[in-house]
Design a protein around this motif. Structure first.
Motif, PDB file in Angstrom:
ATOM      1  N   ASN A   1       0.823  -1.218   0.000  1.00  0.00           N
ATOM      2  CA  ASN A   1       0.000   0.000   0.000  1.00  0.00           C
ATOM      3  C   ASN A   1       0.851   1.261   0.000  1.00  0.00           C
ATOM      4  O   ASN A   1       0.546   2.227  -0.701  1.00  0.00           O
ATOM      5  N   LEU A   2       1.924   1.227   0.784  1.00  0.00           N
ATOM      6  CA  LEU A   2       2.858   2.359   0.810  1.00  0.00           C
ATOM      7  C   LEU A   2       3.428   2.598  -0.588  1.00  0.00           C
ATOM      8  O   LEU A   2       3.408   3.723  -1.107  1.00  0.00           O
ATOM      9  N   ALA A   3       3.925   1.519  -1.201  1.00  0.00           N
ATOM     10  CA  ALA A   3       4.537   1.623  -2.520  1.00  0.00           C
ATOM     11  C   ALA A   3       3.530   2.168  -3.534  1.00  0.00           C
ATOM     12  O   ALA A   3       3.817   3.100  -4.279  1.00  0.00           O
ATOM     13  N   ARG A   4       2.352   1.580  -3.523  1.00  0.00           N
ATOM     14  CA  ARG A   4       1.302   1.997  -4.454  1.00  0.00           C
ATOM     15  C   ARG A   4       1.016   3.472  -4.365  1.00  0.00           C
ATOM     16  O   ARG A   4       0.916   4.159  -5.372  1.00  0.00           O
ATOM     17  N   SER A   5       0.862   3.968  -3.120  1.00  0.00           N
ATOM     18  CA  SER A   5       0.468   5.367  -2.997  1.00  0.00           C
ATOM     19  C   SER A   5       1.619   6.289  -3.375  1.00  0.00           C
ATOM     20  O   SER A   5       1.406   7.465  -3.648  1.00  0.00           O
ATOM     21  N   LEU A   6       2.853   5.755  -3.415  1.00  0.00           N
ATOM     22  CA  LEU A   6       3.984   6.565  -3.876  1.00  0.00           C
ATOM     23  C   LEU A   6       4.289   6.315  -5.357  1.00  0.00           C
ATOM     24  O   LEU A   6       5.265   6.841  -5.900  1.00  0.00           O
ATOM     25  N   GLY A   7       3.493   5.470  -5.987  1.00  0.00           N
ATOM     26  CA  GLY A   7       3.708   5.177  -7.410  1.00  0.00           C
ATOM     27  C   GLY A   7       4.907   4.283  -7.680  1.00  0.00           C
ATOM     28  O   GLY A   7       5.558   4.382  -8.720  1.00  0.00           O
ATOM     29  N   ILE A   8       5.208   3.397  -6.735  1.00  0.00           N
ATOM     30  CA  ILE A   8       6.363   2.498  -6.871  1.00  0.00           C
ATOM     31  C   ILE A   8       5.857   1.059  -7.056  1.00  0.00           C
ATOM     32  O   ILE A   8       4.900   0.651  -6.394  1.00  0.00           O
ATOM     33  N   ARG A   9       6.492   0.311  -7.961  1.00  0.00           N
ATOM     34  CA  ARG A   9       6.090  -1.085  -8.162  1.00  0.00           C
ATOM     35  C   ARG A   9       6.618  -1.970  -7.040  1.00  0.00           C
ATOM     36  O   ARG A   9       7.570  -1.610  -6.344  1.00  0.00           O
ATOM     37  N   THR A  10       6.019  -3.149  -6.880  1.00  0.00           N
ATOM     38  CA  THR A  10       6.496  -4.090  -5.856  1.00  0.00           C
ATOM     39  C   THR A  10       6.778  -5.454  -6.478  1.00  0.00           C
ATOM     40  O   THR A  10       6.091  -5.902  -7.391  1.00  0.00           O
ATOM     41  N   ILE A  11       7.809  -6.107  -5.948  1.00  0.00           N
ATOM     42  CA  ILE A  11       8.088  -7.494  -6.318  1.00  0.00           C
ATOM     43  C   ILE A  11       8.354  -8.268  -5.034  1.00  0.00           C
ATOM     44  O   ILE A  11       9.050  -7.765  -4.140  1.00  0.00           O
ATOM     45  N   ALA A  12       7.762  -9.443  -4.913  1.00  0.00           N
ATOM     46  CA  ALA A  12       7.991 -10.279  -3.734  1.00  0.00           C
ATOM     47  C   ALA A  12       9.084 -11.284  -4.057  1.00  0.00           C
ATOM     48  O   ALA A  12       9.067 -11.937  -5.103  1.00  0.00           O
ATOM     49  N   GLU A  13      10.050 -11.413  -3.158  1.00  0.00           N
ATOM     50  CA  GLU A  13      11.157 -12.350  -3.326  1.00  0.00           C
ATOM     51  C   GLU A  13      10.855 -13.648  -2.596  1.00  0.00           C
ATOM     52  O   GLU A  13      10.121 -13.651  -1.615  1.00  0.00           O
ATOM     53  N   GLY A  14      11.433 -14.733  -3.066  1.00  0.00           N
ATOM     54  CA  GLY A  14      11.358 -16.004  -2.338  1.00  0.00           C
ATOM     55  C   GLY A  14       9.993 -16.660  -2.373  1.00  0.00           C
ATOM     56  O   GLY A  14       9.595 -17.333  -1.418  1.00  0.00           O
ATOM     57  N   VAL A  15       9.262 -16.481  -3.492  1.00  0.00           N
ATOM     58  CA  VAL A  15       7.951 -17.129  -3.612  1.00  0.00           C
ATOM     59  C   VAL A  15       8.156 -18.596  -3.982  1.00  0.00           C
ATOM     60  O   VAL A  15       8.770 -18.907  -5.013  1.00  0.00           O
ATOM     61  N   GLU A  16       7.677 -19.479  -3.124  1.00  0.00           N
ATOM     62  CA  GLU A  16       7.924 -20.912  -3.327  1.00  0.00           C
ATOM     63  C   GLU A  16       6.658 -21.728  -3.550  1.00  0.00           C
ATOM     64  O   GLU A  16       6.732 -22.865  -4.008  1.00  0.00           O
ATOM     65  N   THR A  17       5.490 -21.187  -3.189  1.00  0.00           N
ATOM     66  CA  THR A  17       4.266 -21.992  -3.298  1.00  0.00           C
ATOM     67  C   THR A  17       3.145 -21.221  -3.996  1.00  0.00           C
ATOM     68  O   THR A  17       3.148 -19.986  -4.043  1.00  0.00           O
ATOM     69  N   SER A  18       2.159 -21.986  -4.504  1.00  0.00           N
ATOM     70  CA  SER A  18       1.015 -21.356  -5.162  1.00  0.00           C
ATOM     71  C   SER A  18       0.153 -20.611  -4.144  1.00  0.00           C
ATOM     72  O   SER A  18      -0.504 -19.633  -4.491  1.00  0.00           O
ATOM     73  N   GLU A  19       0.177 -21.041  -2.878  1.00  0.00           N
ATOM     74  CA  GLU A  19      -0.586 -20.338  -1.836  1.00  0.00           C
ATOM     75  C   GLU A  19       0.000 -18.942  -1.605  1.00  0.00           C
ATOM     76  O   GLU A  19      -0.736 -17.961  -1.478  1.00  0.00           O
ATOM     77  N   GLN A  20       1.312 -18.866  -1.546  1.00  0.00           N
ATOM     78  CA  GLN A  20       1.951 -17.551  -1.375  1.00  0.00           C
ATOM     79  C   GLN A  20       1.614 -16.652  -2.567  1.00  0.00           C
ATOM     80  O   GLN A  20       1.272 -15.479  -2.402  1.00  0.00           O
ATOM     81  N   LEU A  21       1.686 -17.228  -3.759  1.00  0.00           N
ATOM     82  CA  LEU A  21       1.395 -16.477  -4.975  1.00  0.00           C
ATOM     83  C   LEU A  21      -0.033 -15.936  -4.948  1.00  0.00           C
ATOM     84  O   LEU A  21      -0.267 -14.757  -5.244  1.00  0.00           O
TER      85      LEU A  21
END
Ligand code: C2E
Ligand code: MG
Ligand code: MG
Ligand code: MG
Length: 285
Positions: free
Chosen positions: A232-252
């Motif tokens: 939410n912070l990133a979004r309101s500042l117009g910054i993209r986000t990427i999540a690191e270390g995604v290992e499962t479909s549940e996390q995705l």
């Protein structure tokens, strides 16, 4: 009684000082050996890059790759960058190694694009010492020019800790990079004590949410709350986000639900040698 306690404390103190355990000795011997072997690593062709895909959460397309350094030593085997990068930082070699990484990664991407593979962004990790170089921007643009790669295809990853170590200097360097069209992302975000008043002045293209928050995201309500807040912070500042270390479909699924833009992790692919990465890209195409 007090005297007895004092005596024990003194004894303990002395013991701590006197005994150098075999593990400690082995540990520092390894550091010395690795550090000296590292001096020959480049010349002996022992360094390699692997590439890990960065995937758009919206449509599953590969939109980038992170270049990750590998050191294959004949005696020590495969040494982790988590172990040898700090040694290279200490002995000053990191600048030369970092330059090799930038050269290799940008040329590799150019080669793939020349082969007709879909364009994407190459993300390269910058060390603290590299980031502090006064002529960083000139060096980076020279390397891009030599590789024949347009600036928009390079993204530099800087850890939050390094950015916050000297925020005013970081703001200046980020401004310069931004001015010549090179994207910056903040790596391991959430682990580095960001001051928001400086953070808002950083010209950041993307935040990389540290894998420590992603690991238990489906189980731990605190991790859920932190990841949601970062997005939410990133979004309101117009910054993209990427999540690191995604290992499962549940996390995705969870990351999609809270509006994360991109994902990277073993669920899609481990870091791959160049040939395997190209094959993976072709398969996707
Ligand atoms: P990083 O930049 O945060 O890179 C992400 C690390 O997470 C990589 O470890 C990657 O292999 C690993 N990873 C990716 N997906 C998963 C996953 O699903 N689960 C888990 N558990 N791990 C995953 P790696 O390659 O060992 O690199 C460790 C660190 O070393 C990097 O962290 C980066 O800080 C540093 N590093 C790597 N290459 C370079 C380089 O060329 N230059 C500099 N300065 N640092 C580098
Ligand atoms: Mg990184
Ligand atoms: Mg990271
Ligand atoms: Mg890391």
């Amino acid at each position: 009684n007090a005297d007895a306690a004092m005596f024990r404390a003194k004894q303990d103190g002395r013991n701590n000082f006197r005994f150098f355990t075999p593990e400690m000795q082995t540990h520092s011997v390894r550091i010395l050996q690795l550090s000296s072997a590292l001096r020959h690593a480049l010349a002996r062709n022992q360094l390699q890059l692997q590439y890990q895909p960065q995937v758009s959460i919206r449509d599953g397309r590969i939109i980038g790759a992170e270049a990750l350094l590998r050191w294959q030593h004949p005696e020590f085997g495969l040494v982790s960058p988590a172990e040898f990068i700090p040694l290279a930082e200490n002995n000053g070699q990191i600048v030369q190694i970092g330059e090799w990484v930038l050269n290799t990664a940008t040329r590799q991407l150019k080669e793939w694009m020349d082969q007709g593979l879909p364009p994407m962004v190459m993300a390269v990790n910058l060390s603290a010492a590299q980031f502090r170089q006064p002529n960083l921007v000139d060096r980076v643009t020279r390397i891009l020019g030599e590789a024949g790669l347009a600036h928009q295809y390079l993204e530099l990853e800087l850890t939050e800790a390094v950015a916050m170590h000297d925020p005013l200097a970081a703001i200046k360097t980020m401004d310069e990079l931004h001015a010549c069209g090179i994207h910056m992302s903040i790596d391991d975000f959430g682990t580095g004590y960001s001051s928001l008043s400086y953070f808002k002045r950083f010209k950041v293209y993307k935040l990389k949410i540290d894998q420590s928050f992603v690991r238990d995201i489906t189980r731990d309500p605190d991790d859920k709350a932190i990841v949601t807040a970062i997005i939410n912070l990133a979004r309101s500042l117009g910054i993209r986000t990427i999540a690191e270390g995604v290992e499962t479909s549940e996390q995705l699924a969870y990351l999609r639900q809270v509006g994360c833009d991109e994902v990277q992790g073993y669920y899609f692919s481990e870091p791959l040698p160049a040939e395997s990465f190209a094959a993976y890209l072709k398969e996707q195409k």
